[in-house]
Design an enzyme around this catalytic site. Sequence first.
Site, PDB file in Angstrom:
ATOM      1  CG  ASP A 274     -56.511   2.248  27.389  1.00 27.75           C
ATOM      2  OD1 ASP A 274     -55.942   1.146  27.254  1.00 27.75           O
ATOM      3  OD2 ASP A 274     -57.567   2.542  26.798  1.00 27.75           O
TER       4      ASP A 274
ATOM      5  CD  GLN B 171     -61.070  -5.736  24.398  1.00 27.35           C
ATOM      6  OE1 GLN B 171     -60.831  -6.830  24.931  1.00 27.35           O
ATOM      7  NE2 GLN B 171     -61.479  -4.697  25.093  1.00 27.35           N
TER       8      GLN B 171
ATOM      9  NE  ARG C 135     -61.358  -1.806  21.651  1.00 26.76           N
ATOM     10  CZ  ARG C 135     -60.269  -1.957  20.931  1.00 26.76           C
ATOM     11  NH1 ARG C 135     -60.326  -1.935  19.604  1.00 26.76           N
ATOM     12  NH2 ARG C 135     -59.086  -2.127  21.474  1.00 26.76           N
ATOM     13  N   GLY C 136     -60.599   1.592  22.333  1.00 24.61           N
ATOM     14  CA  GLY C 136     -59.201   1.855  21.997  1.00 24.61           C
ATOM     15  C   GLY C 136     -58.965   3.339  22.227  1.00 24.61           C
ATOM     16  CB  ALA C 137     -56.524   5.124  24.359  1.00 22.30           C
TER      17      ALA C 137
END
Lengths: 352, 352
Positions: free
Chosen positions: A238, A197, A45-47
């Site tokens: 994001d 997170q 995850r994480g843009a």
Amino acid sequence: MLPTIDWHDDAIVMIDQRKLPGAEVYVRCRTAAEVARAIKTMVIRGAPAIGVAAAMGLALGVRRSKVTGTAKLAAEFQKLCELMAATRPTAVNLFWAIERMKRTFAAAAQAGLSVDEIKDRLQADARAIHDEDVAACRALGHFGAELVPQDARVLTHCNAGALATAGYGSALGVIRAAAEQGKRVAVFADETRPFLQGARLTAWELVRDGIQTTVITDSMAGSLMRDGRIDLVVVGADRIAANGDVANKIGTYTVAVLAKEHNIPFYVAAPVSTIDLSTPDGAQIPIEERDRREITHLGSSQLTPEGALIRNPAFDVTPSRLVSAIITERGVFRSPYTETLALAMQGGATTS
Amino acid sequence: MLPTIDWHDDAIVMIDQRKLPGAEVYVRCRTAAEVARAIKTMVIRGAPAIGVAAAMGLALGVRRSKVTGTAKLAAEFQKLCELMAATRPTAVNLFWAIERMKRTFAAAAQAGLSVDEIKDRLQADARAIHDEDVAACRALGHFGAELVPQDARVLTHCNAGALATAGYGSALGVIRAAAEQGKRVAVFADETRPFLQGARLTAWELVRDGIQTTVITDSMAGSLMRDGRIDLVVVGADRIAANGDVANKIGTYTVAVLAKEHNIPFYVAAPVSTIDLSTPDGAQIPIEERDRREITHLGSSQLTPEGALIRNPAFDVTPSRLVSAIITERGVFRSPYTETLALAMQGGATTS
């Protein structure tokens, strides 16, 4: 460098971010569908990391194709792009990476390259996207570190670190670069419910790097600010709209309001692949609603009673008026964002 | 009525609030020390409920004493008071209840009552404190309900419900009273990390009562307010200073800042036993720091990596300028609080 995502023989290997910090487990994706599922279920995850994973997944999917002829490969590639685009709606880096890979495919096909050559080109471009992301984080870290004073106490929300990118991190890249410059930095990490997170990933990364990190619940940031214990906020993004509105992990907006109330700078750190000039403002950014189970359960523990309704938007939008500056690999941009971000996307490097 | 705490033969029985909503387990306290431990470990929590438990614990401790003679009983009672006072520092209802029981003891001793009669007096007064708390919640609920419009969407933080009081609740008493008046009310409950009083307790109570309840993470309230989905906020209090500053569950201050940013009324509901005129302002209120394990673990799951620092203040202070009104059993009080709260403590009922 943290092993967020990498090639390994004929597969893509990712550290399973759902299992950290308790276990360092690696997930091996052998097909594009497995990569898509890994994105959707937040193995990764994480843009920026999502963008890198999508590009690598497309390259993998095309390479494993058995079809002959460019036209058939193009049709298969198109389906893979649709599969990848359907994983998560908010992070624009996903769509940015898919569009870039489409252009690479089209250029290779137009140049009359063979199927094998097209596959090589796509793999090379996916590698480039990976490496450019690391370089962008290092560059934006360098620009952002100028904004971090000696002995800074920095609040961050969610994880915009090495794990959220191909490496080094965006918000945490700024913190890392400041630390590398010899500045003492103390980080306060919002735990970032529901996926934690901050507690799980940001703390894990920074403790590994020897940077002092204090985990707090999301509800404590306001009290710390009021007590004068936070000097600046830096978060990732994001999607950044043309007017500077920022979609980021749910709770970011609250942190921005608190920062304004206490006259604390609120910085957003992101590679320019996160800036989306085709989205005029934050109201146009689609916000993903995730499964209720992320809130009702933690592991095997049920936290809420039967009969309770749940809302679980994964992101919120911070209006640009609350953003002190946007830190990118092309420099630091400030209001009026409609002008400065347009300049940034033309490649203009400005720091202010 | 929810069974927060009650006498049962020779013991005090409490529902174990650490186990809800998964299990309805009752804890039986046979000594004052067991009651003190139940308060400290949060079997029972919520400022008014802590006060009631302390009073009942003192009555129980004195009743089980084997000493003869008023002087020896007075010495033992004094030790029990010290034991009870050392459990939790922030909720002033604890100290209020202890002081009231001390006055009851002194008056009984001065009147020349026997040891057995003194024991009866203390038990009767503990019962009165319990019953008065329920009555106060019903009365303040009645006053507060006037502030709740039809079809209100109400945000609350933590649990200021039947479980936090002897019954009915303070903030949730306002909501219950509005519902009893036939108003449709939809409640948004902040989950309230780290102890999850909102997700576990507020949702459990309200769902039992058939009141629509949506659990959100603490990080979502800002986004909901920005989207125009919250009409008012109502929370409880652990201590209200003479100037109207309010200590309440960590995160309350953040909710108050958000309410101000969005021009949403922010109400505090509490019995007058929560008002402490001897504390001039919020800076003088002691804030309990609880065990790091509340943040590092959830059940058997470890959430944070080794090496991460933790902060865990259980409360924060909301300055009175952010408080739209304080709802008590003597009416609704507004700024200037230094004047209106002093009036409230003299017994004056005013609504505005």
